[in-house]
Write an enzyme that holds these catalytic residues in place. Structure first.
Site, PDB file in Angstrom:
ATOM      1  N   ASP A 191      -5.647  35.979 -26.991  1.00 21.60           N
ATOM      2  CA  ASP A 191      -5.328  37.399 -27.162  1.00 21.60           C
ATOM      3  C   ASP A 191      -4.002  37.761 -26.485  1.00 21.60           C
ATOM      4  OD1 ASP A 191      -7.602  37.787 -28.631  1.00 21.60           O
ATOM      5  OD2 ASP A 191      -8.714  38.874 -27.080  1.00 21.60           O
ATOM      6  N   ALA A 193      -7.643  22.576 -20.458  1.00 22.18           N
ATOM      7  CA  ALA A 193      -9.018  22.805 -20.911  1.00 22.18           C
ATOM      8  C   ALA A 193      -9.236  24.216 -21.461  1.00 22.18           C
ATOM      9  CB  ALA A 193      -9.986  22.533 -19.759  1.00 22.18           C
ATOM     10  N   ASN A 240       0.896  24.288 -22.393  1.00 26.39           N
ATOM     11  CA  ASN A 240      -0.227  23.362 -22.336  1.00 26.39           C
ATOM     12  C   ASN A 240      -1.320  24.091 -21.565  1.00 26.39           C
ATOM     13  OD1 ASN A 240      -2.107  21.380 -22.071  1.00 26.39           O
ATOM     14  ND2 ASN A 240      -0.669  19.772 -21.419  1.00 26.39           N
ATOM     15  N   GLU A 275       1.914  25.215 -28.842  1.00 24.73           N
ATOM     16  CA  GLU A 275       0.802  24.562 -28.132  1.00 24.73           C
ATOM     17  C   GLU A 275       1.139  23.079 -27.948  1.00 24.73           C
ATOM     18  OE1 GLU A 275      -2.746  24.446 -30.512  1.00 24.73           O
ATOM     19  OE2 GLU A 275      -3.926  23.444 -28.952  1.00 24.73           O
ATOM     20  N   ARG A 315     -10.231  12.477 -29.348  1.00 24.61           N
ATOM     21  CA  ARG A 315     -11.076  12.449 -28.147  1.00 24.61           C
ATOM     22  C   ARG A 315     -12.411  13.169 -28.426  1.00 24.61           C
ATOM     23  NH1 ARG A 315      -7.684  14.293 -23.159  1.00 24.61           N
ATOM     24  NH2 ARG A 315      -9.536  13.429 -22.112  1.00 24.61           N
ATOM     25  N   ARG A 333     -12.858  18.884 -27.765  1.00 22.44           N
ATOM     26  CA  ARG A 333     -11.392  19.032 -27.675  1.00 22.44           C
ATOM     27  C   ARG A 333     -10.753  19.239 -29.050  1.00 22.44           C
ATOM     28  NH1 ARG A 333     -10.416  17.505 -22.251  1.00 22.44           N
ATOM     29  NH2 ARG A 333     -11.907  15.949 -21.584  1.00 22.44           N
ATOM     30  N   HIS A 383      -9.519  25.089 -25.256  1.00 25.61           N
ATOM     31  CA  HIS A 383     -10.748  24.957 -26.030  1.00 25.61           C
ATOM     32  C   HIS A 383     -11.738  26.100 -25.796  1.00 25.61           C
ATOM     33  CE1 HIS A 383      -8.895  21.073 -26.363  1.00 25.61           C
ATOM     34  NE2 HIS A 383      -9.086  20.819 -25.075  1.00 25.61           N
ATOM     35  N   ARG A 440      -4.108  11.714 -12.343  1.00 28.20           N
ATOM     36  CA  ARG A 440      -5.269  12.110 -13.131  1.00 28.20           C
ATOM     37  C   ARG A 440      -5.374  11.283 -14.416  1.00 28.20           C
ATOM     38  NH1 ARG A 440      -5.493  17.396 -16.979  1.00 28.20           N
ATOM     39  NH2 ARG A 440      -7.696  17.251 -17.477  1.00 28.20           N
ATOM     40  N   PRO A 462      -4.825  24.345 -16.089  1.00 22.88           N
ATOM     41  CA  PRO A 462      -5.595  23.705 -15.026  1.00 22.88           C
ATOM     42  C   PRO A 462      -5.526  22.176 -15.024  1.00 22.88           C
ATOM     43  CG  PRO A 462      -7.044  24.606 -16.715  1.00 22.88           C
ATOM     44  CD  PRO A 462      -5.668  25.132 -16.983  1.00 22.88           C
ATOM     45  N   ASN A 463      -5.432  21.658 -13.827  1.00 21.77           N
ATOM     46  CA  ASN A 463      -5.465  20.215 -13.538  1.00 21.77           C
ATOM     47  C   ASN A 463      -4.173  19.480 -13.913  1.00 21.77           C
ATOM     48  OD1 ASN A 463      -8.218  20.195 -12.522  1.00 21.77           O
ATOM     49  ND2 ASN A 463      -8.825  20.574 -14.636  1.00 21.77           N
ATOM     50  N   TYR A 467      -3.277  10.611 -19.761  1.00 23.09           N
ATOM     51  CA  TYR A 467      -2.181  11.530 -19.488  1.00 23.09           C
ATOM     52  C   TYR A 467      -0.908  10.867 -18.961  1.00 23.09           C
ATOM     53  CZ  TYR A 467      -6.145  14.671 -19.945  1.00 23.09           C
ATOM     54  OH  TYR A 467      -7.255  15.331 -20.420  1.00 23.09           O
ATOM     55  N   HIS A 470      -0.079  19.259 -26.056  1.00 25.59           N
ATOM     56  CA  HIS A 470      -0.994  18.407 -25.288  1.00 25.59           C
ATOM     57  C   HIS A 470      -0.379  17.031 -25.150  1.00 25.59           C
ATOM     58  CE1 HIS A 470      -4.049  21.453 -25.701  1.00 25.59           C
ATOM     59  NE2 HIS A 470      -3.743  21.508 -26.986  1.00 25.59           N
ATOM     60  N   LEU A 471      -0.565  16.434 -23.991  1.00 24.76           N
ATOM     61  CA  LEU A 471      -0.105  15.063 -23.780  1.00 24.76           C
ATOM     62  C   LEU A 471      -0.914  14.094 -24.635  1.00 24.76           C
ATOM     63  CD1 LEU A 471      -0.207  15.878 -20.104  1.00 24.76           C
ATOM     64  CD2 LEU A 471       1.821  14.704 -20.923  1.00 24.76           C
ATOM     65  N   SER A 472      -2.230  14.240 -24.597  1.00 21.09           N
ATOM     66  CA  SER A 472      -3.118  13.319 -25.317  1.00 21.09           C
ATOM     67  C   SER A 472      -3.341  13.822 -26.743  1.00 21.09           C
ATOM     68  CB  SER A 472      -4.458  13.215 -24.578  1.00 21.09           C
ATOM     69  OG  SER A 472      -5.115  14.471 -24.554  1.00 21.09           O
TER      70      SER A 472
HETATM   71  C1  DQA Z   1      -4.713  18.335 -22.396  1.00 20.78           C
HETATM   72  C2  DQA Z   1      -5.939  18.064 -23.264  1.00 20.78           C
HETATM   73  C3  DQA Z   1      -7.101  18.951 -22.846  1.00 20.78           C
HETATM   74  O1  DQA Z   1      -8.231  18.690 -23.661  1.00 20.78           O
HETATM   75  C4  DQA Z   1      -7.476  18.667 -21.408  1.00 20.78           C
HETATM   76  O2  DQA Z   1      -8.519  19.538 -20.989  1.00 20.78           O
HETATM   77  C5  DQA Z   1      -6.316  18.730 -20.482  1.00 20.78           C
HETATM   78  C6  DQA Z   1      -5.035  18.189 -20.910  1.00 20.78           C
HETATM   79  C7  DQA Z   1      -3.549  17.367 -22.704  1.00 20.78           C
HETATM   80  O3  DQA Z   1      -2.431  17.671 -22.321  1.00 20.78           O
HETATM   81  O4  DQA Z   1      -3.766  16.326 -23.319  1.00 20.78           O
HETATM   82  O5  DQA Z   1      -6.448  19.148 -19.344  1.00 20.78           O
HETATM   83  O6  DQA Z   1      -4.257  19.647 -22.645  1.00 20.78           O
END
Ligand code: DQA
Length: 143
Positions: A86, A76, A73, A97, A106, A110, A79, A17, A9-10, A22, A99-101
């Protein structure tokens, strides 16, 4: 070798964003960069993005027998989602797994990943390069 790059998502909003977290590259920019990197490695990539948890679960289920690995990725849902954990566990497609950040630098919520324990590894904090590092790591693991 076929790898699915799955985004949650997002992440369709990358580029506009919260650039401080990011970066300024769009998801399409990241896809282009990753496709070029994959070509040098002889890896075939498919991309998918969804804002919906159930769609991501279905994407993971459908990866079974089709893909050698998944770069995920889960955004959210990382978490919160036992359903995504599963699904990874059920299909046993090696998953990294991403993540950009740097999620550990943070907010505390997270710092917990529901999926880390069923992934072959986790990469965070390198911006778009997190995907590139995941690709190299997964390629090495699968070779
Ligand atoms: C994220 C980190 C997550 O905590 C956050 O909810 C995201 C992006 C990242 O790529 O840093 O949507 O997965």
């Amino acid at each position: 070798m076929k790898i699915l790059v799955l985004n949650g998502p997002n992440l369709n909003l990358l580029g506009v964003r919260e650039p401080a977290h990011y970066g300024t590259q769009s998801l399409a920019d990241i896809e282009k960069m990753l496709r070029a990197e994959a070509a040098t490695l002889g890896v075939e990539l498919d991309f998918a993005q969804s804002n919906e948890e159930g769609v991501l679960v279905t994407n993971i289920q459908q990866a079974m027998g089709v893909y050698d690995g998944i770069i995920l990725n889960a955004a959210a849902y990382t978490h919160t989602s036992i359903a995504i954990r599963d699904a990874i566990s059920a299909v046993k497609v090696p998953t990294v797994e991403v993540h950009l950040s740097n999620v550990h630098a943070r907010e505390e919520f997270r710092h917990t990943s529901m999926i880390a324990g069923v992934c072959v590894g986790s990469i965070c904090g390198f911006g778009a390069d997190s995907y590139k590092l995941a690709l190299h790591g997964l390629k090495a693991k699968l070779s």
